[in-house]
Design a protein around this motif. Structure first.
Motif, PDB file in Angstrom:
ATOM      1  N   LEU A 184      -3.647  -5.262 -11.938  1.00  0.00           N
ATOM      2  CA  LEU A 184      -4.080  -5.859 -10.678  1.00  0.00           C
ATOM      3  C   LEU A 184      -5.592  -5.811 -10.463  1.00  0.00           C
ATOM      4  N   GLY A 185      -6.278  -5.037 -11.291  1.00  0.00           N
ATOM      5  CA  GLY A 185      -7.736  -5.009 -11.222  1.00  0.00           C
ATOM      6  C   GLY A 185      -8.285  -4.058 -10.197  1.00  0.00           C
ATOM      7  N   ARG A 186      -7.788  -4.110  -8.988  1.00  0.00           N
ATOM      8  CA  ARG A 186      -8.247  -3.223  -7.915  1.00  0.00           C
ATOM      9  C   ARG A 186      -7.072  -2.935  -6.994  1.00  0.00           C
ATOM     10  N   ILE A 187      -6.952  -1.692  -6.581  1.00  0.00           N
ATOM     11  CA  ILE A 187      -5.963  -1.300  -5.579  1.00  0.00           C
ATOM     12  C   ILE A 187      -6.719  -0.613  -4.457  1.00  0.00           C
ATOM     13  N   ASP A 188      -6.558  -1.133  -3.248  1.00  0.00           N
ATOM     14  CA  ASP A 188      -7.331  -0.646  -2.112  1.00  0.00           C
ATOM     15  C   ASP A 188      -6.658   0.517  -1.395  1.00  0.00           C
ATOM     16  N   VAL A 189      -5.330   0.509  -1.363  1.00  0.00           N
ATOM     17  CA  VAL A 189      -4.585   1.509  -0.599  1.00  0.00           C
ATOM     18  C   VAL A 189      -3.443   2.045  -1.450  1.00  0.00           C
ATOM     19  N   VAL A 190      -3.351   3.362  -1.547  1.00  0.00           N
ATOM     20  CA  VAL A 190      -2.266   4.015  -2.280  1.00  0.00           C
ATOM     21  C   VAL A 190      -1.403   4.758  -1.266  1.00  0.00           C
ATOM     22  N   VAL A 191      -0.138   4.352  -1.158  1.00  0.00           N
ATOM     23  CA  VAL A 191       0.767   4.925  -0.165  1.00  0.00           C
ATOM     24  C   VAL A 191       1.839   5.766  -0.846  1.00  0.00           C
ATOM     25  N   ASN A 192       1.818   7.055  -0.590  1.00  0.00           N
ATOM     26  CA  ASN A 192       2.880   7.945  -1.062  1.00  0.00           C
ATOM     27  C   ASN A 192       3.990   7.919  -0.020  1.00  0.00           C
ATOM     28  N   ASN A 193       4.972   7.069  -0.236  1.00  0.00           N
ATOM     29  CA  ASN A 193       6.038   6.857   0.735  1.00  0.00           C
ATOM     30  C   ASN A 193       7.371   7.452   0.297  1.00  0.00           C
ATOM     31  N   ALA A 194       7.696   7.375  -0.972  1.00  0.00           N
ATOM     32  CA  ALA A 194       9.014   7.784  -1.441  1.00  0.00           C
ATOM     33  C   ALA A 194       9.297   9.247  -1.108  1.00  0.00           C
ATOM     34  N   GLY A 195      10.498   9.512  -0.650  1.00  0.00           N
ATOM     35  CA  GLY A 195      10.900  10.875  -0.331  1.00  0.00           C
ATOM     36  C   GLY A 195      12.240  10.861   0.379  1.00  0.00           C
ATOM     37  N   TYR A 196      12.782  12.041   0.626  1.00  0.00           N
ATOM     38  CA  TYR A 196      14.064  12.145   1.315  1.00  0.00           C
ATOM     39  C   TYR A 196      14.174  13.535   1.936  1.00  0.00           C
ATOM     40  N   LEU A 254       3.327  -6.588   4.615  1.00  0.00           N
ATOM     41  CA  LEU A 254       2.084  -6.849   3.894  1.00  0.00           C
ATOM     42  C   LEU A 254       2.139  -8.170   3.152  1.00  0.00           C
ATOM     43  N   LEU A 255       3.231  -8.427   2.478  1.00  0.00           N
ATOM     44  CA  LEU A 255       3.363  -9.684   1.735  1.00  0.00           C
ATOM     45  C   LEU A 255       3.321 -10.877   2.686  1.00  0.00           C
ATOM     46  N   ALA A 256       3.931 -10.732   3.842  1.00  0.00           N
ATOM     47  CA  ALA A 256       3.915 -11.808   4.831  1.00  0.00           C
ATOM     48  C   ALA A 256       2.506 -12.055   5.360  1.00  0.00           C
ATOM     49  N   ARG A 257       1.655 -11.033   5.329  1.00  0.00           N
ATOM     50  CA  ARG A 257       0.256 -11.171   5.770  1.00  0.00           C
ATOM     51  C   ARG A 257      -0.636 -11.749   4.674  1.00  0.00           C
ATOM     52  N   GLY A 258      -0.100 -11.926   3.484  1.00  0.00           N
ATOM     53  CA  GLY A 258      -0.900 -12.453   2.387  1.00  0.00           C
ATOM     54  C   GLY A 258      -1.544 -11.387   1.530  1.00  0.00           C
ATOM     55  N   GLU A 259      -1.138 -10.116   1.708  1.00  0.00           N
ATOM     56  CA  GLU A 259      -1.650  -9.031   0.886  1.00  0.00           C
ATOM     57  C   GLU A 259      -0.862  -8.961  -0.427  1.00  0.00           C
ATOM     58  N   ARG A 260      -1.418  -8.263  -1.401  1.00  0.00           N
ATOM     59  CA  ARG A 260      -0.698  -8.008  -2.651  1.00  0.00           C
ATOM     60  C   ARG A 260      -0.094  -6.615  -2.596  1.00  0.00           C
ATOM     61  N   VAL A 261       1.098  -6.468  -3.172  1.00  0.00           N
ATOM     62  CA  VAL A 261       1.787  -5.176  -3.162  1.00  0.00           C
ATOM     63  C   VAL A 261       2.246  -4.823  -4.569  1.00  0.00           C
ATOM     64  N   ALA A 262       1.914  -3.597  -4.975  1.00  0.00           N
ATOM     65  CA  ALA A 262       2.481  -3.006  -6.186  1.00  0.00           C
ATOM     66  C   ALA A 262       3.465  -1.959  -5.695  1.00  0.00           C
ATOM     67  N   SER A 295       2.512 -12.049  -6.118  1.00  0.00           N
ATOM     68  CA  SER A 295       1.890 -11.160  -5.131  1.00  0.00           C
ATOM     69  C   SER A 295       2.623  -9.821  -5.038  1.00  0.00           C
ATOM     70  N   PHE A 296       3.807  -9.757  -5.650  1.00  0.00           N
ATOM     71  CA  PHE A 296       4.639  -8.561  -5.572  1.00  0.00           C
ATOM     72  C   PHE A 296       4.896  -8.016  -6.972  1.00  0.00           C
ATOM     73  N   TRP A 297       4.098  -7.023  -7.347  1.00  0.00           N
ATOM     74  CA  TRP A 297       4.200  -6.359  -8.657  1.00  0.00           C
ATOM     75  C   TRP A 297       5.127  -5.164  -8.497  1.00  0.00           C
ATOM     76  N   THR A 298       6.084  -4.993  -9.401  1.00  0.00           N
ATOM     77  CA  THR A 298       7.012  -3.875  -9.270  1.00  0.00           C
ATOM     78  C   THR A 298       7.148  -3.109 -10.582  1.00  0.00           C
ATOM     79  N   ALA A 299       7.517  -1.849 -10.452  1.00  0.00           N
ATOM     80  CA  ALA A 299       7.773  -1.012 -11.621  1.00  0.00           C
ATOM     81  C   ALA A 299       8.774   0.066 -11.244  1.00  0.00           C
ATOM     82  N   GLN A 300       9.625   0.414 -12.197  1.00  0.00           N
ATOM     83  CA  GLN A 300      10.556   1.511 -11.966  1.00  0.00           C
ATOM     84  C   GLN A 300       9.832   2.838 -12.168  1.00  0.00           C
ATOM     85  N   LEU A 301      10.111   3.793 -11.268  1.00  0.00           N
ATOM     86  CA  LEU A 301       9.421   5.073 -11.348  1.00  0.00           C
ATOM     87  C   LEU A 301      10.259   6.165 -10.700  1.00  0.00           C
ATOM     88  N   ASP A 302      10.404   7.263 -11.410  1.00  0.00           N
ATOM     89  CA  ASP A 302      11.037   8.464 -10.871  1.00  0.00           C
ATOM     90  C   ASP A 302       9.918   9.472 -10.619  1.00  0.00           C
TER      91      ASP A 302
END
Length: 278
Positions: free
Chosen positions: A74-86, A22-30, A49-56
């Motif tokens: 960030l003002g607006r977030i278009d896509v929320v991805v629930n990815n974390a897991g194991y 996504l970052l390589a495409r010019g998108e913003r990522v949180a 373009s790359f916003w990060t935060a620690q989260l458990d």
């Protein structure tokens, strides 16, 4: 127009690959992480373009705080991805209370809280997309993965229902069901196995434990190709409810659905026989 994505678990695996593409495409990522190590290269290259935060994901209050802060910053977030897991594997008799609670909290309860935190923002901004990283194990099962399947079947039931709840607000929902992929998932699962219960060593669970500990086992799934399809799916309207990725995922899901449908149809007369007269 560039989008902004909120992704849980961007340190490795699908999350890391998604953030990088996504970052390589010019998108913003949180992106959220449990530990910040391993992101220095992306942060240095893409800076603001790359916003990060620690989260458990086991901390509901922290989830609410981080999601709210991401939308505020960030003002607006278009896509929320629930990815974390194991994956927590092993005979159910060999699992501890802590292992059970943490698997369900991370894979199911955490994503529920992420969605609860994000929905008010998505509604106010007039729409968006929710993506849940499930697995073909959200529709099919293997012995030795009962707890993992419980978390993913629960995840799919939750997102399937939420999809109908939020459709009128312009919010789409997609569940991703990958098969085995060349990420660190299998290695991590092998280190987290439940206790080796003697009675199960000659059962399919014994074979599963052997497979997870085999360093020569290489999955067919290409994370790069899978992530490309996930990203491109956001352009589809209406949102595809489920996307199976990998030949093994397609095969396992098709077999499971066919078996369940055949079993259901065989019970049709019994089912209708229990209806009373209006």
């Amino acid at each position: 127009m560039a989008r902004t994505w909120f992704i849980t678990g961007v340190t490795s695996g699908f999350g890391r690959e998604m953030a990088a593409q996504l970052l390589a495409r010019g998108e913003r990522v949180a992106g959220t992480v449990r530990h910040s190590a391993g992101l220095a290269d992306l942060k240095a290259k893409y800076d603001t373009s790359f916003w990060t935060a620690q989260l458990d994901l086991n901390d509901p209050a922290a989830i609410m705080s981080v999601v709210n802060r991401a939308f505020r910053d960030l003002g607006r977030i278009d896509v929320v991805v629930n990815n974390a897991g194991y994956g927590q594997f092993g005979a159910v008799e060999g699992l501890t209370d802590v292992q059970i609670a943490r698997q369900i909290d991370t894979n199911l309860i955490g994503p529920i809280h992420v969605v609860r935190a994000a929905l008010p923002h998505l509604r106010r901004q007039g729409g968006g997309r929710l993506i849940a990283m499930s697995t073909y194990g959200g529709q099919a099962t293997h012995p030795g993965a009962s707890l993992y399947h419980a978390s993913k079947w629960g995840l799919e039931g939750f997102f399937d229902s939420v999809a109908a709840e939020v459709a009128s607000f312009g919010i789409g929902v997609t569940m991703i069901e990958p098969g085995a992929a060349r990420t660190g998932f299998r290695t991590t699962a092998g280190t987290l196995l439940g206790a080796d219960v003697d009675a199960y060593r000659s059962t399919p669970i014994g074979a599963m434990r052997t497979m997870l500990s085999d360093p020569a086992a290489v999955a067919k799934g290409d994370p790069r190709k899978m992530v490309q399809i996930i990203i491109d799916s956001v352009d589809e309207e209406p949102a595809p409810k489920r996307i199976a990725l990998g030949g093994d995922a397609y095969t396992m899901i098709e077999r499971a659905l066919a078996e369940r449908l055949a079993a259901l149809r065989a019970q049709k007369d019994i089912a209708f026989s229990t209806d009373g007269t209006p």
